[in-house]
Write a protein that holds these residues in place. Structure first.
Motif, mmCIF file in Angstrom:
data_model
loop_
_atom_site.group_PDB
_atom_site.id
_atom_site.type_symbol
_atom_site.label_atom_id
_atom_site.label_comp_id
_atom_site.label_asym_id
_atom_site.label_seq_id
_atom_site.Cartn_x
_atom_site.Cartn_y
_atom_site.Cartn_z
ATOM 1 N N PHE A 1 0.517 -1.280 0.238
ATOM 2 C CA PHE A 1 0.067 -0.043 -0.177
ATOM 3 C C PHE A 1 1.343 1.526 -0.338
ATOM 4 C CE2 PHE A 1 -2.755 -3.576 1.704
ATOM 5 C CZ PHE A 1 -3.711 -3.126 1.397
ATOM 6 N N GLY A 2 0.172 2.418 -0.300
ATOM 7 C CA GLY A 2 0.584 3.908 -0.246
ATOM 8 C C GLY A 2 1.719 4.175 0.468
ATOM 9 N N SER A 3 0.869 3.492 1.886
ATOM 10 C CA SER A 3 1.173 3.431 3.672
ATOM 11 C C SER A 3 1.050 2.960 4.781
ATOM 12 C CB SER A 3 0.533 4.995 3.961
ATOM 13 O OG SER A 3 -0.722 4.461 4.350
ATOM 14 N N GLY A 4 1.640 2.535 5.497
ATOM 15 C CA GLY A 4 1.678 1.912 6.582
ATOM 16 C C GLY A 4 -0.499 1.979 7.341
ATOM 17 N N ALA A 5 -0.953 3.128 7.314
ATOM 18 C CA ALA A 5 -1.458 3.574 7.919
ATOM 19 C C ALA A 5 -2.646 2.787 6.335
ATOM 20 C CB ALA A 5 -2.104 5.160 8.041
ATOM 21 N N ALA A 6 -3.032 3.233 5.585
ATOM 22 C CA ALA A 6 -3.613 2.096 5.129
ATOM 23 C C ALA A 6 -3.219 0.738 4.503
ATOM 24 C CB ALA A 6 -3.065 3.100 3.350
ATOM 25 N N ALA A 7 -2.211 0.126 5.066
ATOM 26 C CA ALA A 7 -2.423 -1.624 4.570
ATOM 27 C C ALA A 7 -3.622 -1.713 6.110
ATOM 28 C CB ALA A 7 -0.555 -1.918 5.339
ATOM 29 N N MET A 8 -2.941 -0.723 7.115
ATOM 30 C CA MET A 8 -3.621 -1.453 8.945
ATOM 31 C C MET A 8 -5.446 -1.332 8.163
ATOM 32 S SD MET A 8 -2.259 -2.228 11.269
ATOM 33 C CE MET A 8 -3.379 -1.791 12.541
ATOM 34 N N ALA A 9 -5.752 -0.039 7.286
ATOM 35 C CA ALA A 9 -7.203 0.179 7.822
ATOM 36 C C ALA A 9 -7.970 -0.908 6.727
ATOM 37 C CB ALA A 9 -7.258 1.557 6.790
ATOM 38 N N ALA A 10 -6.928 -1.350 5.606
ATOM 39 C CA ALA A 10 -7.542 -1.982 4.823
ATOM 40 C C ALA A 10 -7.705 -3.757 5.792
ATOM 41 C CB ALA A 10 -6.786 -2.508 3.152
ATOM 42 N N GLY A 11 -6.869 -3.886 6.070
ATOM 43 C CA GLY A 11 -6.940 -5.282 7.020
ATOM 44 C C GLY A 11 -8.331 -5.305 7.249
ATOM 45 N N VAL A 12 -8.241 -3.772 8.402
ATOM 46 C CA VAL A 12 -9.794 -3.895 9.331
ATOM 47 C C VAL A 12 -10.755 -3.770 8.564
ATOM 48 C CG1 VAL A 12 -10.519 -2.004 11.342
ATOM 49 C CG2 VAL A 12 -8.395 -2.491 11.532
ATOM 50 N N ILE A 13 -10.846 -2.850 7.695
ATOM 51 C CA ILE A 13 -12.271 -2.719 7.426
ATOM 52 C C ILE A 13 -12.998 -4.295 6.014
ATOM 53 C CG2 ILE A 13 -13.008 -1.660 4.922
ATOM 54 C CD1 ILE A 13 -11.156 1.163 6.286
ATOM 55 N N ALA A 14 -11.868 -4.876 6.451
ATOM 56 C CA ALA A 14 -11.955 -6.406 5.156
ATOM 57 C C ALA A 14 -12.372 -7.116 6.471
ATOM 58 C CB ALA A 14 -11.078 -6.748 5.035
ATOM 59 N N PHE B 1 -13.531 7.298 12.748
ATOM 60 C CA PHE B 1 -14.227 7.222 11.679
ATOM 61 C C PHE B 1 -14.768 6.412 11.421
ATOM 62 C CE2 PHE B 1 -13.470 5.019 7.295
ATOM 63 C CZ PHE B 1 -13.697 6.232 6.250
ATOM 64 N N LEU B 2 -14.590 4.500 11.900
ATOM 65 C CA LEU B 2 -15.785 3.528 11.498
ATOM 66 C C LEU B 2 -16.470 4.137 12.029
ATOM 67 C CD1 LEU B 2 -13.260 0.313 10.973
ATOM 68 C CD2 LEU B 2 -14.485 1.309 9.599
ATOM 69 N N PRO B 3 -16.725 4.618 13.985
ATOM 70 C CA PRO B 3 -17.836 4.382 14.295
ATOM 71 C C PRO B 3 -18.739 5.120 13.510
ATOM 72 C CG PRO B 3 -16.387 4.647 15.951
ATOM 73 C CD PRO B 3 -16.109 5.196 14.604
ATOM 74 N N ARG B 4 -18.806 5.833 12.308
ATOM 75 C CA ARG B 4 -19.719 6.667 11.945
ATOM 76 C C ARG B 4 -20.088 5.639 10.659
ATOM 77 N NH1 ARG B 4 -15.793 9.937 8.279
ATOM 78 N NH2 ARG B 4 -17.349 10.478 6.826
ATOM 79 N N PHE B 5 -20.074 4.511 10.510
ATOM 80 C CA PHE B 5 -20.489 3.408 9.572
ATOM 81 C C PHE B 5 -20.864 2.707 10.740
ATOM 82 C CE2 PHE B 5 -17.494 5.755 7.526
ATOM 83 C CZ PHE B 5 -17.958 6.456 6.318
ATOM 84 N N GLY B 6 -21.156 2.425 11.764
ATOM 85 C CA GLY B 6 -21.695 1.349 12.466
ATOM 86 C C GLY B 6 -20.696 0.346 13.182
ATOM 87 N N VAL B 7 -19.027 0.968 13.411
ATOM 88 C CA VAL B 7 -18.485 -0.684 13.982
ATOM 89 C C VAL B 7 -18.019 -0.029 14.986
ATOM 90 C CG1 VAL B 7 -16.218 -1.534 13.875
ATOM 91 C CG2 VAL B 7 -18.081 -1.002 11.813
ATOM 92 N N GLY B 8 -18.272 -0.462 16.731
ATOM 93 C CA GLY B 8 -17.560 0.633 17.629
ATOM 94 C C GLY B 8 -16.328 -0.684 18.280
#
Length: 388
Positions: free
Chosen positions: A79-92, A117-124
């Motif tokens: 990914f383009g950053s470590g933050a992107a890699a972590m975010a993609a892993g969580v979101i998936a 961020f994710l609480p806006r989409f119903g993830v606690g």
């Protein structure tokens, strides 16, 4: 498969590019097909086909294969950053109504993802003391789908017993994701301990030259295909072929860089632990680390991160120490060839209390030991301490 083969040869099919020793930089955004049938086949499996560099690219594919092998994983996405890699892993791994358990002090953008961020989409999310494996079980709910780990973390270096947490998660059908940036694959193997996904800020030690921002996510191919079809292709936080090429170059010296960093850090750490103007030294290998036993059991070696708590009367004294450093560059990040200093007080406005009621004290300074001679680094720290 031996380490030197992975770093220097794996995935580099030199016969297909004229025997060139250095791998090619395929700086192409798209790839052509000889027929409609071939193009149709490409669309059916972009994960494995070179069609569009946003999905797959030959230079990037070489890097993916090496990083997967280093982590003992089936595959890797970059990914383009470590933050992107972590975010993609969580979101998936989560959907609306789901719940995540995370360690109490993750990287700031991991915390922002889970807390803001994710609480806006119903993830606690719940944040727990990861040094206590029982805290994870106590925080589980019927909707917990993922446990996020960072072992050691990048400021005060708390660790988690990865095998114990992985066993707990598997009993409950929960996935695990561990940030392994601090240890690198050379010093810790989360997948071998039962962790499902391993993330890296490849900006740090994997590249090692402070000239690339990148991230990696390693795990089972089936799970990474789900990441690819979801957040990877949808959000497009890809790594460019040129940055992948730079990372391939950086990996050549990973083993020798980490050996030098570890040896220098041991010497600097031993000196820091004897200084009366330092209240405490944080390191997984520090003599007074309450998790020293876990470090010896779970880590194969040390990295270059050390955090010191200065015996300072006020923030101004901390600033004098940091401003006085001559061989440590004052900046964010870590893991490059150069030695760095990151003062916590720089994040706060002038006049903030030295030791706030909550959070980290502003007297903390994180040091990243690079490739300089350790004696020179010690001399620099010694003269800066006189400014307190």
């Amino acid at each position: 498969m031996d380490l030197s083969y992975i770093l220097n040869h794996l995935g580099e099919d030199r016969a297909s590019y004229h025997g060139a020793v250095a791998p090619p930089l395929v700086q192409s955004s798209i790839f052509a097909f000889p027929s409609v049938a071939d193009m149709r086949a490409g669309f059916r499996d972009e994960y494995a086909q070179h069609m569009y560099t946003r999905g797959n690219n030959p230079t990037v594919a070489m890097l993916r294969r090496k990083l997967a092998a280093l982590e003992g994983a089936e595959d890797c996405l970059v990914f383009g950053s470590g933050a992107a890699a972590m975010a993609a892993g969580v979101i998936a791994c989560v959907g609306q109504g789901d719940h995540v358990v995370c360690v109490a002090r993750p990287y700031s953008w991991t915390r922002s993802l889970l807390q803001d961020f994710l609480p806006r989409f119903g993830v606690g999310a719940s944040f727990v003391d990861g040094t206590d494996s029982a805290a994870f079980e106590a925080a589980l709910t019927p909707r917990t789908r993922l446990i996020v780990l960072e072992s050691p973390n990048s400021m005060t270096f708390e660790q988690q017993d990865l095998a114990a947490v992985a066993a707990l998660a598997r009993r409950h059908g929960i996935r695990t994701l561990c940030d392994n940036s601090h240890a690198t694959p050379l010093n810790q193997s989360p997948i071998a301990l039962g962790i499902d996904l391993v993330a890296h800020s490849a900006t740090k030690y994997l590249n090692g030259h402070s000239d690339v921002v990148a991230g990696a996510l390693c795990g089972e191919a089936a799970l990474l295909r789900a990441v690819f079809k979801g957040p990877y292709m949808t959000l497009g936080a890809i790594l460019s072929p040129h940055d992948a090429w730079l990372l391939l170059r950086g990996l050549r010296t990973l083993e020798i860089r980490m050996q030098r960093v570890a040896a220098s850090t041991r010497e600097v750490l031993a000196w820091l632990e004897r200084q009366p103007r330092i209240r405490r030294v944080w390191s997984p290998q520090a003599a007074d680390n309450p998790q020293l036993g876990l470090s010896e059991r779970q880590l194969r070696g040390a990295s270059g991160l050390v955090t010191i708590d200065l015996d300072a009367a006020d923030v101004a004294a901390v600033e004098r120490f940091c401003d006085g450093l001559e061989r440590f560059l004052m900046t964010v990040s870590w893991g490059g060839y150069e030695s760095l200093a990151f003062p916590v007080c720089a994040v706060f406005p002038p006049g903030a209390p030295l030791r706030p009621a909550a959070g980290l004290p502003l007297s903390l300074v994180r040091l990243s030991i690079g490739l300089e001679d350790p004696g020179i680094l010690i001399a620099d720290l010694e003269q800066a301490l006189t400014r307190l």
